[in-house]
Scaffold this motif. Structure first.
Motif, PDB file in Angstrom:
ATOM      1  N   ARG A   1       0.835  -1.199   0.000  1.00 34.22           N
ATOM      2  CA  ARG A   1       0.000   0.000   0.000  1.00 34.22           C
ATOM      3  C   ARG A   1       0.868   1.247   0.000  1.00 34.22           C
ATOM      4  O   ARG A   1       1.975   1.239   0.549  1.00 34.22           O
ATOM      5  CB  ARG A   1      -0.891   0.053   1.247  1.00 34.22           C
TER       6      ARG A   1
ATOM      7  N   ASN B   1      -4.208  10.657  -1.101  1.00 35.69           N
ATOM      8  CA  ASN B   1      -4.299   9.544  -2.050  1.00 35.69           C
ATOM      9  C   ASN B   1      -3.932   8.253  -1.337  1.00 35.69           C
ATOM     10  O   ASN B   1      -3.122   8.253  -0.403  1.00 35.69           O
ATOM     11  CB  ASN B   1      -3.340   9.789  -3.228  1.00 35.69           C
ATOM     12  N   GLU B   2      -4.548   7.171  -1.754  1.00 35.21           N
ATOM     13  CA  GLU B   2      -4.183   5.852  -1.218  1.00 35.21           C
ATOM     14  C   GLU B   2      -4.325   4.824  -2.325  1.00 35.21           C
ATOM     15  O   GLU B   2      -5.327   4.812  -3.046  1.00 35.21           O
ATOM     16  CB  GLU B   2      -5.061   5.483  -0.021  1.00 35.21           C
ATOM     17  N   GLN B   3      -3.319   3.976  -2.466  1.00 41.68           N
ATOM     18  CA  GLN B   3      -3.329   2.945  -3.497  1.00 41.68           C
ATOM     19  C   GLN B   3      -2.875   1.617  -2.901  1.00 41.68           C
ATOM     20  O   GLN B   3      -2.078   1.589  -1.963  1.00 41.68           O
ATOM     21  CB  GLN B   3      -2.397   3.333  -4.654  1.00 41.68           C
ATOM     22  N   LYS B   4      -3.389   0.543  -3.456  1.00 38.78           N
ATOM     23  CA  LYS B   4      -3.025  -0.785  -2.958  1.00 38.78           C
ATOM     24  C   LYS B   4      -2.911  -1.765  -4.115  1.00 38.78           C
ATOM     25  O   LYS B   4      -3.704  -1.730  -5.057  1.00 38.78           O
ATOM     26  CB  LYS B   4      -4.073  -1.302  -1.964  1.00 38.78           C
TER      27      LYS B   4
ATOM     28  N   GLN C   1       4.685   7.439  -8.463  1.00 40.87           N
ATOM     29  CA  GLN C   1       3.434   8.115  -8.116  1.00 40.87           C
ATOM     30  C   GLN C   1       3.658   9.167  -7.029  1.00 40.87           C
ATOM     31  O   GLN C   1       3.118  10.279  -7.105  1.00 40.87           O
ATOM     32  CB  GLN C   1       2.406   7.090  -7.632  1.00 40.87           C
TER      33      GLN C   1
END
Length: 485
Positions: free
Chosen positions: A16, A32-35, A69
């Motif tokens: 993450r 923002n958050e990405q996994k 990113q």
């Protein structure tokens, strides 16, 4: 002072990245958050904890993407951490050296105690304040961490090799052997880990909370700060443990969790029983927030007294015109009408929050701005506040001085009685109308003989018309500067 900070978390069940943006010294929000669902240690638990080359290369590519990113978001700081899967791996240096050489990233491998501390620290500082002891439980893919907390301090930590992916790889679906294995591990928990409240962290435990919310038609969708009583939901948790995998969807468990959720639920259930837990509070914050807050607080002990980082962040980002007089006026009017409204003084805090946030929706549009403001409260006022509190704040903003139709309120399950809502709604709308000219003026209020008297410098027609439209919970006269409205 870094304005944007990225935390890349290499866990056992996924990688993450969360990006936090500071809006002021202590105000911040998740930008923002990405996994990526990825199991670094897939097969490693059965192979003497040696990571396969394919998984190392894939982890490198994912982290490389996340770093790109983070730079695109113009992050000033990037922290990279590894938890159970990395610390257990005998050949972890292969990945660590690759990241350092090619990406110039120093990945910190957290010990079990460090992971437990940071998870608990992140949760306890971003949940509503607790006056009693609590225990944080973070069930990840490789391990389960416990920490004992008092107020906003972590007192003691403990780590167990009871992660969902680890147990899945070691035991498949052999539940008899698994239960004995878990029971033996739980005997190691120190005797002083005692509290009635358990704070749950991690994807498996959030999935269980989400399923409970869905089952109970809970009116909010945010899982952070959602709470429930163990005796009311024990049977449901047992259903998750004992059902077939094909039945998990019908219980509200998302497909991506089907292969490990039963392992997590079993560990969770056994810990609840062993520690005699009565109440569960779910945390959306954990180890990543713990790292961010540690960096934020490095020269200070924590948030200032009575400070809410989400409230400050919303004010910083969305309020163009800050009116200190509105907060002062709602407080003054609340106290002036105390003899007739019979509203508990604890709700004055909700009124002042609403006064501070009533114009957040103006940034989107003037029309229906009160509805936009209510949405901003429900979506953005996330940390350090109970669901019931933000539901009330949003409701009195959205009602906008209208007559309350209590039975049809969307968030009724979380709200206090009709009298409380009606009066808070009236006081907020009334004082907001007094502020129509934006002169930022503090008014003098007095109430006698069924009449509210107001002294202020201006008394314009637009303000008078706005006041007439507001629904009063009780009949009384209003005079401004000795002129009846």
């Amino acid at each position: 002072m870094a304005k944007k900070t990225a935390i890349i978390d290499l866990g056992s069940n996924g990688i993450r990245m969360a990006i936090y943006e500071k809006t002021s010294r202590y105000g911040f929000y998740i930008l923002n958050e990405q996994k990526v669902k990825f199991r670094l240690a897939q097969g490693a638990y059965e192979q003497d904890n040696v990571l396969v080359e394919k998984q190392i290369k894939k982890a490198y590519e994912i982290i490389k993407y996340f770093k790109t990113q983070a730079l695109n978001f113009k992050c000033n700081k990037i922290f990279c951490i590894g938890t159970s899967a990395l610390r257990d791996a005998k050949n972890k240096s292969d990945l660590i050296n690759l990241l350092k050489k090619d990406l110039k990233l120093n990945i910190k491998t957290l010990s079990g105690m460090e992971e437990a501390y940071l998870s608990g620290f992140g949760a306890i500082n971003l949940l509503p304040k607790l006056d009693d002891k609590s225990i944080c439980l973070d069930i990840g893919g490789g391990s389960a961490e416990l920490c004992l907390c008092e107020n906003t301090k972590v007192v003691k930590t403990f780590s167990l090799d009871l992660g969902t992916v680890r147990l899945k790889d070691l035991f498949k679906d052999k539940f008899n052997k698994l239960e004995k294995y878990i029971d033996n591990y739980l005997e190691q928990i120190p005797d002083d880990f005692k509290a009635s409240i358990l704070i749950t962290i991690g994807g498996s435990l959030r999935a269980i909370s989400n399923a409970i919310m869905e089952k109970n038609n809970y009116p909010l969708s945010q899982v952070h700060a959602f709470s429930y009583q163990v005796d009311e939901e024990s049977e449901f948790i047992e259903k998750i443990i004992n059902c077939k995998n094909s039945e998990l969807s019908s219980l509200g468990i998302k497909k991506e969790r089907h292969d490990t959720i039963k392992m997590g639920a079993l560990v969770f259930y056994k810990i609840i029983k062993k520690l005699k837990i009565k109440q569960i509070i779910t945390s959306g914050a954990g180890v990543r927030e713990g790292i961010f807050l540690k960096d934020l607080f490095k020269h200070h002990k924590g948030f200032p007294a009575n400070f809410n980082p989400s409230l400050k962040s919303l004010e910083d980002r969305l309020i163009k015109y800050k009116s200190g007089s509105l907060v002062s006026n709602v407080t003054r009017l609340f106290n002036t009408l105390n003899e007739i409204h019979y509203v508990d003084k604890k709700y004055l805090k909700h009124l002042t929050y609403a006064a501070k946030l009533i114009e957040t929706g103006l940034l989107l549009s003037y029309y229906s701005n009160h509805k936009h403001s209510a949405y901003c409260v429900l979506s953005g006022l996330n940390f350090c506040i109970k669901h019931e509190d933000k539901a009330l704040i949003a409701t009195i903003i959205e009602q906008h001085g209208k007559k309350i139709n209590y039975e049809n309120l969307k968030l009724k399950k979380l709200l206090p009685d009709e009298n409380t809502i009606s009066w808070l709604n009236f006081i907020l709308a009334f004082c907001n109308s007094l502020n129509k000219a934006k002169e930022n003026e503090i008014c003098d209020f007095s109430y006698k003989n069924k009449t509210l008297y107001i002294t202020k410098n201006t008394n314009n027609f637009i303000m008078q018309e706005a006041i007439k439209k507001i629904s009063k919970p009780k009949s009384f006269n209003v005079y401004i500067n000795n002129e009846e409205i």
